[in-house]
Design an enzyme around this catalytic site. Structure first.
Site, short mmCIF file in Angstrom:
data_model
loop_
_atom_site.label_atom_id
_atom_site.label_comp_id
_atom_site.label_asym_id
_atom_site.label_seq_id
_atom_site.Cartn_x
_atom_site.Cartn_y
_atom_site.Cartn_z
N ASP A 15 0.93 -1.27 0.05
CA ASP A 15 0.18 -0.18 0.37
C ASP A 15 0.62 1.28 0.37
O ASP A 15 0.19 2.18 -0.25
CB ASP A 15 -0.87 0.33 0.98
N GLY A 16 2.57 0.86 0.16
CA GLY A 16 2.52 2.56 0.02
C GLY A 16 3.92 2.47 1.35
O GLY A 16 4.62 3.92 1.46
N GLU A 17 3.32 1.82 2.24
CA GLU A 17 3.77 2.23 3.86
C GLU A 17 5.19 1.95 4.19
O GLU A 17 5.07 1.00 3.21
CB GLU A 17 3.12 2.55 4.81
N GLN A 72 8.34 25.80 -0.98
CA GLN A 72 6.81 26.14 -0.61
C GLN A 72 7.60 27.39 0.63
O GLN A 72 7.08 26.54 2.05
CB GLN A 72 6.51 25.62 0.24
N HIS A 105 16.65 26.56 0.21
CA HIS A 105 16.52 27.10 -1.21
C HIS A 105 16.59 28.26 -0.91
O HIS A 105 16.43 29.65 -1.46
CB HIS A 105 14.89 26.86 -0.90
N LYS A 168 13.22 36.17 -14.06
CA LYS A 168 12.91 35.41 -14.08
C LYS A 168 11.38 35.70 -13.22
O LYS A 168 11.28 35.85 -12.43
CB LYS A 168 13.41 33.84 -13.85
N SER A 199 14.69 21.43 -11.44
CA SER A 199 13.63 20.15 -11.14
C SER A 199 12.71 20.09 -12.50
O SER A 199 13.19 18.86 -12.62
CB SER A 199 12.61 20.94 -10.08
N GLY A 202 12.81 24.26 -16.46
CA GLY A 202 11.80 24.97 -17.25
C GLY A 202 13.29 26.35 -17.50
O GLY A 202 13.10 27.24 -17.80
C1 R5P Z 1 13.84 28.84 -7.91
O1 R5P Z 1 13.41 30.10 -7.00
C2 R5P Z 1 14.58 27.63 -7.98
O2 R5P Z 1 16.12 28.27 -7.47
C3 R5P Z 1 15.23 27.14 -9.28
O3 R5P Z 1 15.53 27.83 -10.30
C4 R5P Z 1 13.70 26.60 -9.48
O4 R5P Z 1 12.86 25.85 -8.39
C5 R5P Z 1 14.00 25.28 -10.72
O5 R5P Z 1 12.92 24.97 -10.78
P1 R5P Z 1 12.49 24.25 -12.29
O6 R5P Z 1 13.45 23.27 -13.00
O7 R5P Z 1 11.24 23.28 -12.43
O8 R5P Z 1 12.65 25.41 -13.39
#
Ligand code: R5P
Length: 273
Positions: A15-17, A72, A105, A168, A199, A202
């Site tokens: 079940d993923g646990e 976040q 972050h 950006k 991530s 983008g």
């Molecule tokens: C943004 O504030 C972070 O420093 C990265 O630039 C961002 O999280 C990278 O995410 P992605 O690869 O989805 O653009």
């Protein structure tokens, strides 16, 4: 560190646990678990191991090189919760007293760490060392956004390079990214995009496209955490990035910079014996 290595037994049920098992530990327990995807599973496993060590009476230090949920750090849209603050509370509830992570972050994210003390080790000195041995022509260090200004300046200062900060913006609802024209030309120069994490890819794709449009010869991407979700790596390659260099906070083919000595150094100075 000449510390005893205690392997954890980890099981994932249908079940993923998860279930973790550890022998009894005492004194100081360093729980090492990076929370790359599946993030929730890895986070829960770290919490389980920490709780077990705390229940055994150990002082618990969590080493979480990639700390999920750290982006976040505020409610960006109405109705959202500050997940990094919740993670701090979960770590505290699991009995963690100190957290070591890599390239947290944001400062805002760090400010939620009240019950658990936090130490964020910068990967920049190690990434800059790697850049020194790379073959680059008249290179410039570029941040894909203003949030990375301090990071890229530190990186460039170690190498004596120039910096460029791209502007950006990301549509919070759709995730669409746009990058402003920096109004400078790079004819024939190489560029190194420096970020804390990649991530979806983008940010690097948009940054690389802009640099190439402005005449950059070669574009390389360096980051602490290469999540590279889905087809991020191929999108980045298609945008003209020739190499992605990351630390081993996430084990994958881009993990070319080893963090273990930096982390061991931080642990040794905190827990002398
Ligand atoms: C943004 O504030 C972070 O420093 C990265 O630039 C961002 O999280 C990278 O995410 P992605 O690869 O989805 O653009």
């Amino acid at each position: 560190m000449k510390a005893e290595l205690v392997p954890a037994e980890v099981r994932i049920f249908p079940d993923g646990e998860s279930k973790t098992r550890l022998p009894k530990v005492s004194e100081v327990a360093v729980v090492v678990q990076s929370t790359y995807p599946p993030a929730d599973t890895h986070l829960l496993q770290a919490l389980m191991m920490a709780r077990k060590c705390a229940d055994d009476g150990a002082e618990v230090c969590a080493v979480v090189p990639y700390l999920a949920y750290s982006r976040q750090d505020r409610p960006f849209l109405e109705g959202e919760t500050v997940t990094i603050s919740l993670v701090e509370k979960l770590l505290a509830a699991a009995g963690v007293s100190h957290l070591i992570t890599i390239d947290m972050h944001s400062r805002l994210g760090m400010s939620y760490f009240k019950s658990v003390s936090i130490e964020s080790i910068s990967s920049i000195p190690l990434l800059a060392e790697y850049a020194k041995i790379s073959e680059l022509r008249d290179p410039i260090a570029v941040s894909p956004d203003t949030g990375g200004t301090e990071r890229v300046k530190d990186f460039a200062a170690r190498l004596g390079w120039q910096t460029l900060i791209l502007r950006k913006s990301r549509d919070r609802a759709t995730g669409d990214i746009t990058v402003e024209d920096p109004g400078v030309d790079f004819k024939g120069r190489d560029a190194v995009l420096v970020d804390d994490m990649i991530s979806s890819g983008g940010s690097i794709v948009k940054g690389a496209q802009m640099l190439r449009q402005k005449g950059a010869a070669k574009v390389v991407a360096m980051c602490a955490h290469a999540l590279l979700l889905g087809d991020a790596a191929s999108k980045i390659a298609n945008a003209g990035v020739t190499e992605i260099i990351a630390t081993n906070s996430i084990p994958n083919e881009y993990a070319k910079v080893d963090l273990s000595e930096s982390i061991a150094g931080a642990l040794s100075s905190r827990y002398h014996d």
